[in-house]
Design a protein around this motif. Structure first.
Motif, PDB file in Angstrom:
ATOM      1  N   LYS A  64      24.889  95.879  45.368  1.00 29.69           N
ATOM      2  CA  LYS A  64      24.836  96.581  44.087  1.00 29.69           C
ATOM      3  C   LYS A  64      24.152  97.928  44.290  1.00 29.69           C
ATOM      4  N   LEU A  65      24.824  98.977  43.831  1.00 28.06           N
ATOM      5  CA  LEU A  65      24.264 100.319  43.865  1.00 28.06           C
ATOM      6  C   LEU A  65      23.825 100.679  42.450  1.00 28.06           C
ATOM      7  N   ASN A  66      22.560 100.963  42.262  1.00 22.45           N
ATOM      8  CA  ASN A  66      22.058 101.497  41.000  1.00 22.45           C
ATOM      9  C   ASN A  66      21.821 102.978  41.238  1.00 22.45           C
ATOM     10  N   TYR A  67      22.315 103.814  40.349  1.00 20.13           N
ATOM     11  CA  TYR A  67      22.120 105.244  40.549  1.00 20.13           C
ATOM     12  C   TYR A  67      21.842 105.941  39.219  1.00 20.13           C
ATOM     13  N   VAL A  68      21.102 107.037  39.337  1.00 26.44           N
ATOM     14  CA  VAL A  68      20.705 107.844  38.188  1.00 26.44           C
ATOM     15  C   VAL A  68      20.977 109.300  38.555  1.00 26.44           C
ATOM     16  N   ASN A  69      21.565 110.028  37.622  1.00 24.74           N
ATOM     17  CA  ASN A  69      21.724 111.465  37.814  1.00 24.74           C
ATOM     18  C   ASN A  69      21.396 112.164  36.502  1.00 24.74           C
ATOM     19  N   LYS A  70      21.647 113.446  36.438  1.00 21.43           N
ATOM     20  CA  LYS A  70      21.292 114.241  35.262  1.00 21.43           C
ATOM     21  C   LYS A  70      21.982 113.739  33.993  1.00 21.43           C
ATOM     22  N   LYS A  71      23.172 113.147  34.133  1.00 15.03           N
ATOM     23  CA  LYS A  71      23.969 112.753  32.974  1.00 15.03           C
ATOM     24  C   LYS A  71      23.875 111.285  32.595  1.00 15.03           C
ATOM     25  N   MET A  72      23.559 110.392  33.572  1.00 19.01           N
ATOM     26  CA  MET A  72      23.632 108.964  33.254  1.00 19.01           C
ATOM     27  C   MET A  72      22.879 108.091  34.246  1.00 19.01           C
ATOM     28  N   LYS A  73      22.685 106.843  33.819  1.00 20.47           N
ATOM     29  CA  LYS A  73      22.225 105.750  34.682  1.00 20.47           C
ATOM     30  C   LYS A  73      23.383 104.781  34.750  1.00 20.47           C
ATOM     31  N   SER A  74      23.684 104.304  35.952  1.00 22.63           N
ATOM     32  CA  SER A  74      24.800 103.375  36.068  1.00 22.63           C
ATOM     33  C   SER A  74      24.613 102.509  37.312  1.00 22.63           C
ATOM     34  N   SER A  75      25.517 101.580  37.479  1.00 25.73           N
ATOM     35  CA  SER A  75      25.495 100.735  38.668  1.00 25.73           C
ATOM     36  C   SER A  75      26.928 100.370  39.038  1.00 25.73           C
ATOM     37  N   LYS A  76      27.069  99.992  40.289  1.00 26.45           N
ATOM     38  CA  LYS A  76      28.378  99.578  40.799  1.00 26.45           C
ATOM     39  C   LYS A  76      28.157  98.447  41.780  1.00 26.45           C
ATOM     40  N   VAL A  77      28.886  97.361  41.605  1.00 25.00           N
ATOM     41  CA  VAL A  77      28.841  96.268  42.571  1.00 25.00           C
ATOM     42  C   VAL A  77      30.008  96.454  43.529  1.00 25.00           C
ATOM     43  N   LEU A  78      29.679  96.501  44.808  1.00 23.38           N
ATOM     44  CA  LEU A  78      30.706  96.608  45.847  1.00 23.38           C
ATOM     45  C   LEU A  78      30.825  95.266  46.541  1.00 23.38           C
ATOM     46  N   ASP A  79      32.028  94.762  46.597  1.00 23.77           N
ATOM     47  CA  ASP A  79      32.327  93.474  47.212  1.00 23.77           C
ATOM     48  C   ASP A  79      33.340  93.736  48.326  1.00 23.77           C
ATOM     49  N   PHE A  80      33.019  93.331  49.543  1.00 23.90           N
ATOM     50  CA  PHE A  80      33.903  93.621  50.671  1.00 23.90           C
ATOM     51  C   PHE A  80      35.314  93.068  50.451  1.00 23.90           C
ATOM     52  N   GLN A  81      35.467  92.022  49.658  1.00 24.29           N
ATOM     53  CA  GLN A  81      36.786  91.432  49.429  1.00 24.29           C
ATOM     54  C   GLN A  81      37.663  92.307  48.525  1.00 24.29           C
ATOM     55  N   LYS A  82      37.055  93.202  47.752  1.00 22.64           N
ATOM     56  CA  LYS A  82      37.834  94.075  46.860  1.00 22.64           C
ATOM     57  C   LYS A  82      38.368  95.310  47.577  1.00 22.64           C
ATOM     58  N   LYS A  83      37.881  95.562  48.795  1.00 24.03           N
ATOM     59  CA  LYS A  83      38.370  96.689  49.601  1.00 24.03           C
ATOM     60  C   LYS A  83      38.237  98.012  48.854  1.00 24.03           C
ATOM     61  N   GLU A  84      37.008  98.296  48.407  1.00 21.94           N
ATOM     62  CA  GLU A  84      36.715  99.526  47.699  1.00 21.94           C
ATOM     63  C   GLU A  84      35.563 100.261  48.374  1.00 21.94           C
ATOM     64  N   GLY A  85      35.589 101.566  48.248  1.00 22.80           N
ATOM     65  CA  GLY A  85      34.485 102.389  48.689  1.00 22.80           C
ATOM     66  C   GLY A  85      34.016 103.229  47.519  1.00 22.80           C
ATOM     67  N   PHE A  86      32.751 103.624  47.552  1.00 23.34           N
ATOM     68  CA  PHE A  86      32.174 104.366  46.431  1.00 23.34           C
ATOM     69  C   PHE A  86      31.521 105.639  46.949  1.00 23.34           C
ATOM     70  N   LEU A  87      31.921 106.766  46.387  1.00 22.92           N
ATOM     71  CA  LEU A  87      31.374 108.058  46.773  1.00 22.92           C
ATOM     72  C   LEU A  87      30.267 108.448  45.798  1.00 22.92           C
ATOM     73  N   LEU A  88      29.104 108.767  46.359  1.00 22.14           N
ATOM     74  CA  LEU A  88      27.952 109.184  45.568  1.00 22.14           C
ATOM     75  C   LEU A  88      27.518 110.555  46.070  1.00 22.14           C
ATOM     76  N   GLY A  89      27.609 111.529  45.200  1.00 20.79           N
ATOM     77  CA  GLY A  89      27.257 112.885  45.571  1.00 20.79           C
ATOM     78  C   GLY A  89      25.757 113.105  45.605  1.00 20.79           C
ATOM     79  N   PRO A  90      25.345 114.313  45.945  1.00 21.70           N
ATOM     80  CA  PRO A  90      23.924 114.630  45.954  1.00 21.70           C
ATOM     81  C   PRO A  90      23.361 114.614  44.536  1.00 21.70           C
TER      82      PRO A  90
END
Length: 130
Positions: A64-90
């Motif tokens: 689980k990635l929890n992230y905060v930026n100037k506009k929002m707080k959010s999270s994303k669960v990454l599961d290797f079985q879903k074959k997804e990647g998540f890009l997080l900028g600076p």
């Protein structure tokens, strides 16, 4: 900048192949790759980058990635079985929590390791993004 990417995969009776083609269509220019191995409920990262973008790909388990930026707080669960990647900028404060034992996370960065790029104090991060 945050964006979820579906990874290509090819499945047959012997297993699954997930290629990453590092070409001009790849979401970032690759400068560094590292792997984080984690135990269930352990926390990693807990910092932000001033300039570095990171592309997170779960190799095994759930993360689980929890992230905060100037506009929002959010999270994303990454599961290797879903074959997804998540890009997080600076300019995103990020915490990585391993949801399963023996989880493995691959992180692809567009910058080499630079000590001065890290913001490790949340109060300093809040000042930086204002």
């Amino acid at each position: 900048m945050t964006k979820l990417f579906k990874l290509k995969s090819f499945v047959n009776k012997s297993g699954t192949l997930i290629p990453l083609e590092i070409d001009n269509k790849f979401p970032i220019k690759v400068k560094r790759v590292f792997f984080i191995y984690g135990k269930k409920n352990y926390l990693r990262a807990d910092h932000a980058h001033k300039k570095c973008s990171q592309y997170f790909i779960p190799i095994f388990g759930k993360i689980k990635l929890n992230y905060v930026n100037k506009k929002m707080k959010s999270s994303k669960v990454l599961d290797f079985q879903k074959k997804e990647g998540f890009l997080l900028g600076p300019k995103n404060w990020c915490k990585v929590r391993f949801l399963t034992n023996k989880a493995i996370l691959m992180v692809i960065c567009d910058r080499r390791y630079e000590f001065d790029d890290y913001i490790e104090d949340y109060g300093e991060f809040l000042k930086f993004i204002k």
